[in-house]
Design a protein around this motif. Structure first.
Motif, short mmCIF file in Angstrom:
data_model
loop_
_atom_site.label_atom_id
_atom_site.label_comp_id
_atom_site.label_asym_id
_atom_site.label_seq_id
_atom_site.Cartn_x
_atom_site.Cartn_y
_atom_site.Cartn_z
N THR A 178 0.83 -1.21 0.00
CA THR A 178 0.00 0.00 0.00
C THR A 178 0.86 1.27 0.00
O THR A 178 0.33 2.37 -0.05
CB THR A 178 -0.94 0.02 1.22
OG1 THR A 178 -0.22 -0.38 2.38
CG2 THR A 178 -2.14 -0.89 1.02
N SER A 179 2.20 1.10 0.02
CA SER A 179 3.07 2.27 0.08
C SER A 179 2.89 3.27 -1.06
O SER A 179 3.10 4.47 -0.84
CB SER A 179 4.53 1.84 0.21
OG SER A 179 4.68 1.05 1.38
N PRO A 180 2.50 2.84 -2.28
CA PRO A 180 2.28 3.87 -3.30
C PRO A 180 1.24 4.92 -2.89
O PRO A 180 1.30 6.06 -3.36
CB PRO A 180 1.80 3.09 -4.55
CG PRO A 180 1.72 1.66 -4.17
CD PRO A 180 2.42 1.47 -2.87
N HIS A 216 -4.17 -8.16 2.53
CA HIS A 216 -4.54 -6.78 2.86
C HIS A 216 -3.51 -6.14 3.78
O HIS A 216 -3.00 -6.81 4.69
CB HIS A 216 -5.92 -6.75 3.55
CG HIS A 216 -6.99 -7.38 2.74
ND1 HIS A 216 -7.25 -8.73 2.78
CD2 HIS A 216 -7.85 -6.84 1.84
CE1 HIS A 216 -8.24 -9.01 1.93
NE2 HIS A 216 -8.62 -7.88 1.36
N GLN A 217 -3.22 -4.89 3.51
CA GLN A 217 -2.29 -4.14 4.36
C GLN A 217 -2.96 -2.86 4.82
O GLN A 217 -3.90 -2.38 4.20
CB GLN A 217 -1.05 -3.71 3.56
CG GLN A 217 -0.06 -4.81 3.29
CD GLN A 217 1.24 -4.25 2.70
OE1 GLN A 217 1.26 -3.18 2.10
NE2 GLN A 217 2.32 -5.00 2.86
N ILE A 218 -2.44 -2.31 5.91
CA ILE A 218 -2.81 -0.94 6.25
C ILE A 218 -1.51 -0.18 6.45
O ILE A 218 -0.60 -0.64 7.14
CB ILE A 218 -3.76 -0.86 7.46
CG1 ILE A 218 -4.22 0.58 7.67
CG2 ILE A 218 -3.15 -1.44 8.73
CD1 ILE A 218 -5.48 0.70 8.53
N TYR A 256 15.39 -3.28 6.94
CA TYR A 256 15.69 -2.48 5.75
C TYR A 256 14.49 -2.38 4.82
O TYR A 256 13.85 -3.40 4.50
CB TYR A 256 16.87 -3.08 4.96
CG TYR A 256 17.03 -2.38 3.64
CD1 TYR A 256 17.66 -1.13 3.57
CD2 TYR A 256 16.50 -2.92 2.45
CE1 TYR A 256 17.74 -0.44 2.36
CE2 TYR A 256 16.60 -2.25 1.25
CZ TYR A 256 17.21 -1.01 1.20
OH TYR A 256 17.29 -0.34 0.02
N PHE A 257 14.13 -1.18 4.45
CA PHE A 257 13.21 -0.91 3.33
C PHE A 257 13.81 0.24 2.55
O PHE A 257 14.39 1.16 3.16
CB PHE A 257 11.81 -0.50 3.84
CG PHE A 257 11.13 -1.56 4.67
CD1 PHE A 257 10.50 -2.64 4.07
CD2 PHE A 257 11.11 -1.47 6.06
CE1 PHE A 257 9.88 -3.62 4.83
CE2 PHE A 257 10.50 -2.45 6.84
CZ PHE A 257 9.88 -3.53 6.22
N PRO A 258 13.70 0.22 1.22
CA PRO A 258 14.30 1.32 0.45
C PRO A 258 13.65 2.67 0.76
O PRO A 258 14.31 3.71 0.64
CB PRO A 258 14.04 0.93 -1.01
CG PRO A 258 13.54 -0.46 -1.00
CD PRO A 258 13.06 -0.79 0.37
N PHE A 302 7.20 9.68 9.37
CA PHE A 302 7.40 8.23 9.47
C PHE A 302 6.27 7.51 8.75
O PHE A 302 5.23 8.11 8.43
CB PHE A 302 7.50 7.77 10.93
CG PHE A 302 6.27 8.02 11.78
CD1 PHE A 302 5.13 7.23 11.66
CD2 PHE A 302 6.28 9.03 12.74
CE1 PHE A 302 4.01 7.45 12.47
CE2 PHE A 302 5.16 9.26 13.55
CZ PHE A 302 4.02 8.47 13.41
N ALA A 303 6.53 6.23 8.45
CA ALA A 303 5.52 5.40 7.79
C ALA A 303 5.56 4.02 8.42
O ALA A 303 6.58 3.61 8.98
CB ALA A 303 5.80 5.30 6.30
N PHE A 304 4.46 3.36 8.36
CA PHE A 304 4.42 1.97 8.81
C PHE A 304 3.43 1.22 7.95
O PHE A 304 2.54 1.82 7.33
CB PHE A 304 4.04 1.87 10.30
CG PHE A 304 2.72 2.55 10.65
CD1 PHE A 304 1.52 1.86 10.53
CD2 PHE A 304 2.71 3.87 11.09
CE1 PHE A 304 0.31 2.49 10.86
CE2 PHE A 304 1.50 4.49 11.42
CZ PHE A 304 0.30 3.81 11.30
N1 PHE Z 1 5.47 -1.59 2.31
C1 PHE Z 1 6.16 -2.45 3.21
C2 PHE Z 1 5.84 -3.91 2.87
O1 PHE Z 1 4.92 -4.18 2.18
C3 PHE Z 1 5.76 -2.20 4.64
C4 PHE Z 1 6.21 -0.86 5.12
C5 PHE Z 1 5.38 0.23 5.02
C6 PHE Z 1 7.48 -0.71 5.67
C7 PHE Z 1 5.79 1.46 5.46
C8 PHE Z 1 7.88 0.52 6.12
C9 PHE Z 1 7.05 1.59 6.02
O2 PHE Z 1 6.55 -4.79 3.27
#
Ligand code: PHE
Length: 335
Positions: A178-180, A216-218, A256-258, A302-304
């Motif tokens: 869902t990051s886009p 599904h993600q949030i 790690y996430f880009p 920040f993001a999660f």
């Molecule tokens: N988009 C990442 C995933 O699908 C999850 C994530 C979202 C990580 C936002 C960091 C910040 O794995």
């Protein structure tokens, strides 16, 4: 004298029986006239008192008075009974049956994934977040490029994309996360931004107990002035306590996430001490802020992101994700 007293007793007994037998207010009114009215036996007897010897008259007179009192009481008591019964019938007839239109069958309910999705949204909305959504079919730029995945970087492969035969090869895909929606939100709104983005995501995966090609993600995104890693940890911990309860806590583990730097995995600790991995998070990478048209010198955030389906799995103690996709109402109706 006995003849007169007998007559009084008979008149009284007869009157009491008739009053008791009256089954409607109308019948009772007729009985009342019959047993206490001018033509009634007891009133006849009272009228005849004058013809009796004085000493007899006294006793019979007393008996007549008592009888009339008793008959009057009996009629009044019966009237109260009939009124009460009448009222009960009227109330029953006028009762509004609010269940009249409820379906007789067992009602359906939301799928456990949808219920978890809605509860998550509710908790975040309660914390002041807005809900944003984006398309399920994305461009390569929104899904990877804008999120700081370098060209040809293995991370692109690690997401096992499902490409869509549309436009130039490799330009369009089913979103892998869902990051886009982060990038779409940044482009559409000036900071400060406080959004959560729930949605369906897709990856090439063979279905097993813990993986499905559709899940599904949030996602959460906060952009404001002076946002720090402490704000991220605090927000996630407040969320965990609001969603799971005060006896739950959380921790961050380096990862790690880009699109985030630093990045972390986010785990929740259950009251029994065991850990549940919920997802990833981190501070939004300056390149991602720039892609979203936001100046990293002025703003930080920040993001999660975490899986929704896992919440339903944990909540209901189901150990195979595939069950939830079975469409078998015998399974789903349990929740
Ligand atoms: N988009 C990442 C995933 O699908 C999850 C994530 C979202 C990580 C936002 C960091 C910040 O794995």
């Amino acid at each position: 004298m006995t003849a007169e007293l007998d007559a009084v007793v008979r008149a009284r007994t007869d009157a009491l029986a008739k009053a008791a037998a009256a089954s409607t207010a109308g019948e009772l009114a007729a009985v009342e006239t019959e047993v206490l009215g001018r033509q009634s036996a007891i009133v006849e007897l009272r009228r005849s008192l004058g013809r009796l010897e004085p000493e007899v008259r006294k006793a019979v007179g007393q008996a007549v008075n008592e009888a009339m009192g008793a008959i009057g009481d009996a009629v009044a008591a019966r009237r109260r009974e009939l009124d009460a019964a009448d009222r009960a019938v009227r109330l029953e007839a006028e009762r509004l049956d609010l269940t009249e239109f409820a379906p007789r069958r067992r009602r359906g309910h939301l799928h456990p994934f949808t219920a978890a999705w809605e509860r998550l949204e509710d908790v975040f909305v309660g914390m002041g977040f807005e809900v944003a959504e984006g398309p399920e079919i994305e461009t390569e730029w929104f899904n990877f490029g804008a999120l700081n995945f370098p060209e040809g970087h293995p991370a692109r492969e690690s997401q096992d994309s499902l490409w869509v035969d549309w436009g130039a090869p490799g330009s369009t895909l089913l979103r892998t996360h869902t990051s886009p929606v982060q990038v779409r939100t940044m482009l559409a709104h000036e900071p400060p931004i406080y959004v959560v983005c729930p949605g369906r995501v897709f990856r090439q995966d063979t279905p097993d107990a813990t993986h499905m090609p559709v899940f599904h993600q949030i996602e959460g995104l906060v952009i404001d002035r002076g946002i720090s890693l402490g704000d991220l940890a605090g927000t996630l911990d407040s969320f965990v306590k609001a969603f799971f309860g005060g006896e739950f806590s959380s921790r961050l583990r380096p990862s790690y996430f880009p699109f985030t730097e630093p990045s972390a995995e986010f785990d929740v600790q259950r009251p029994d001490g065991s850990w549940l991995e919920l997802g990833g998070c981190g501070m939004v990478h300056p390149n991602v802020l720039r892609a979203g048209g936001i100046d990293p010198e002025q703003w930080s955030g920040f993001a999660f992101g975490f899986g929704i389906d896992r919440f339903a799995l944990t909540r209901h103690g189901v150990d195979d994700l595939r069950e939830f996709w079975s469409g078998d109402s015998r399974f789903l109706s349990q929740f």
